[in-house]
Design a protein around this motif. Structure first.
Motif, PDB file in Angstrom:
ATOM      1  N   UNK A  87       0.625  -0.805   0.174  1.00  0.00           N
ATOM      2  CA  UNK A  87       0.104   0.058   0.032  1.00  0.00           C
ATOM      3  C   UNK A  87       0.801   1.483   0.139  1.00  0.00           C
ATOM      4  N   UNK A  88       1.676   0.901   1.134  1.00  0.00           N
ATOM      5  CA  UNK A  88       2.711   2.393   1.016  1.00  0.00           C
ATOM      6  C   UNK A  88       3.870   2.766  -0.206  1.00  0.00           C
ATOM      7  N   UNK A  89       3.973   1.658  -0.792  1.00  0.00           N
ATOM      8  CA  UNK A  89       4.878   1.670  -2.491  1.00  0.00           C
ATOM      9  C   UNK A  89       3.818   2.334  -3.482  1.00  0.00           C
ATOM     10  N   UNK A  90       2.764   1.798  -3.285  1.00  0.00           N
ATOM     11  CA  UNK A  90       1.808   2.681  -4.310  1.00  0.00           C
ATOM     12  C   UNK A  90       1.360   4.297  -3.982  1.00  0.00           C
ATOM     13  N   UNK A  91       1.757   4.476  -2.401  1.00  0.00           N
ATOM     14  CA  UNK A  91       1.341   5.934  -2.428  1.00  0.00           C
ATOM     15  C   UNK A  91       2.117   6.631  -3.105  1.00  0.00           C
TER      16      UNK A  91
END
Lengths: 296, 72, 76
Positions: free
Chosen positions: A115-119
């Motif tokens: 999730x954080x990497x996609x953000x």
């Protein structure tokens, strides 16, 4: 003892796939839906009654808008206001994911590095797209810090390239690591709360010690007045010992409550940092080499 | 809590950034060097060593630049 | 001792590096309080350097964490 990383594992409830892509439902997806529904509901409820003198919910929403507006104006200036919807969506979503993850039994979406990497990748590629569309090929000049002598260029360009590529990584890892570390500590403490062995003592002794404890707490003024500083020190030593004999698990209980309070603070700080860094990166793309002139 | 009005929160917000940023620069530098080693030149550990040094420089430079632009 | 146990011990030892970070953070904030108590008007200037020092200590602690993860990755 149970594995403290167990709460982060995801198991699909419903197996679904679309064109060979796995889109199964799991805790994280459900939690994101809950967050989206909650945020949308709260903000729509806050926005429908537009009073001149705001009530509770509306003034909270106005505080939020003012806060994000100040953040954007500080880092990007007036031109940045067109990114207001993007930045505020990101901030509110991350903040509510972090905060709702602290409710026992729920799931922290931001503790998944996907999730954080996609953000982070989305924010970073958006800043690159904005930079190239505003400045064209001149945007490559972001690799050359202003005021660099020509003979330093072969050294400075790789260094700047590395520090540019480190941006999405640090953005993703910071949020992920903070949320995961805090929740792992909480999981270890709650595990101790369940599995810590009691101190063996007959029930009658424990009840008696409980009454002694109550008397000590009620009479604390009298004890300190009669025995002075020695009495105070003895009182502070005796209370935890008595508590431990009665119920040893008060220790992880108290510490887990304290860590939970700290986690609320970290949830705010991390959402704030993620969105302010979004603003800084977008601002770098808008004002190429603009910092020196705009410095306070 | 408007940004950069309370110096404590402004400072904390900056400080929490620097640590991960130095680490990320180091990891990206080392990773790039490793990629160059394994896929481009097969040049032993030297690409990774150079990449790590570059990454360390980039991290320290980031921290230095952030200190120069510190919120008052 | 098998290698899995040794890896676990190594990860634990890497975590012991946090003791140093704890000492550093305590020292920084203690000295900051001391300095501000002596010269309250210097708070803004000293605060900047305090946060930079705090960030560097945090970076060192993160290096310890990375070493623990590397050992975890090497574990068979």
């Amino acid at each position: 003892m149970e594995n403290p990383l167990h709460p982060f594992e995801l198991h699909p409830f419903v197996h679904l796939s679309l064109l060979g892509v796995d889109i199964s439902l799991n805790k994280a997806v459900l939690m994101m839906w809950v967050v989206v529904a909650l945020v949308a509901g709260l903000l729509i409820a806050a926005g429908t009654s537009r009073r001149l003198v705001p009530r509770k919910l509306q003034s909270l929403a106005e505080l939020l808008v003012e806060f994000i507006r100040g953040m954007i104006l500080d880092t990007m200036g007036r031109e940045g206001m067109r990114f207001f919807p993007f930045v505020s969506t990101l901030f509110v979503f991350i903040l509510f994911c972090n905060l709702l993850g602290l409710v026992p039994g729920s799931f922290t979406v931001t503790s998944q590095i996907v999730v954080t990497a996609v953000f982070a990748l989305f924010v970073y590629s958006m800043s690159i797209v904005v930079g190239f569309s505003l400045h064209g090929v001149k945007f490559l000049g972001i690799l050359v810090p202003s005021g660099t002598p020509a003979w330093m260029l072969p050294l400075m360009i790789p260094i700047e390239l590395v520090s540019q590529l480190a941006r999405p990584l640090s953005l993703a890892v910071r949020l992920f690591a903070n949320m995961t570390a805090g929740h792992t500590v909480l999981a270890v403490l709650f595990g101790m709360l369940v599995s810590m062995p009691f101190i063996p003592a007959p029930l009658a002794v424990k009840v008696g010690l409980f009454f002694v404890l109550v008397v000590l707490i009620v009479m604390r003024r009298r004890i300190v007045a009669s025995a002075g500083i020695v009495g105070l020190i003895l009182w502070w030593c005796l209370i935890p010992v008595l508590l431990s004999i009665i119920w040893i698990r008060w220790l992880p209980f108290v510490v887990s409550i304290a860590i939970n309070g700290l986690e609320v603070f970290i949830a705010f700080i991390q959402a704030y940092i993620f969105s302010i860094l979004t603003c800084v990166y977008l601002g770098d793309a808008i004002h190429l080499h603009g910092h020196e002139e705009r410095a306070h | 809590m408007p940004p950069s009005t309370d110096p404590f929160y402004a400072g904390l917000g900056q400080a929490v950034r620097i640590g991960t940023e130095m680490l990320a620069a180091l990891i990206v530098g080392g990773g790039l060097g490793w990629l160059v080693d394994t896929y481009l030149f097969s040049s032993g550990p030297w690409g990774m060593v150079a990449g790590l040094i570059l990454g360390a420089f980039a991290g320290v430079r980031n921290a230095y630049r952030m200190a120069q632009r510190w919120p008052k | 001792m098998d290698s899995a146990a040794a890896a676990l011990l190594g990860m634990g030892l890497a975590a012991a590096g946090f003791a140093g970070a704890g000492v550093g953070i305590g020292y920084i904030f203690g000295k900051m309080i001391e300095a501000v108590a002596r010269q309250p008007e210097a708070e803004a200037r000293v605060g900047k350097y305090m946060w930079i020092g705090f960030a560097l200590v945090e970076a060192i602690a993160l290096y310890g964490l990375v070493i623990a993860f590397i050992i975890m990755g090497l574990r068979k």
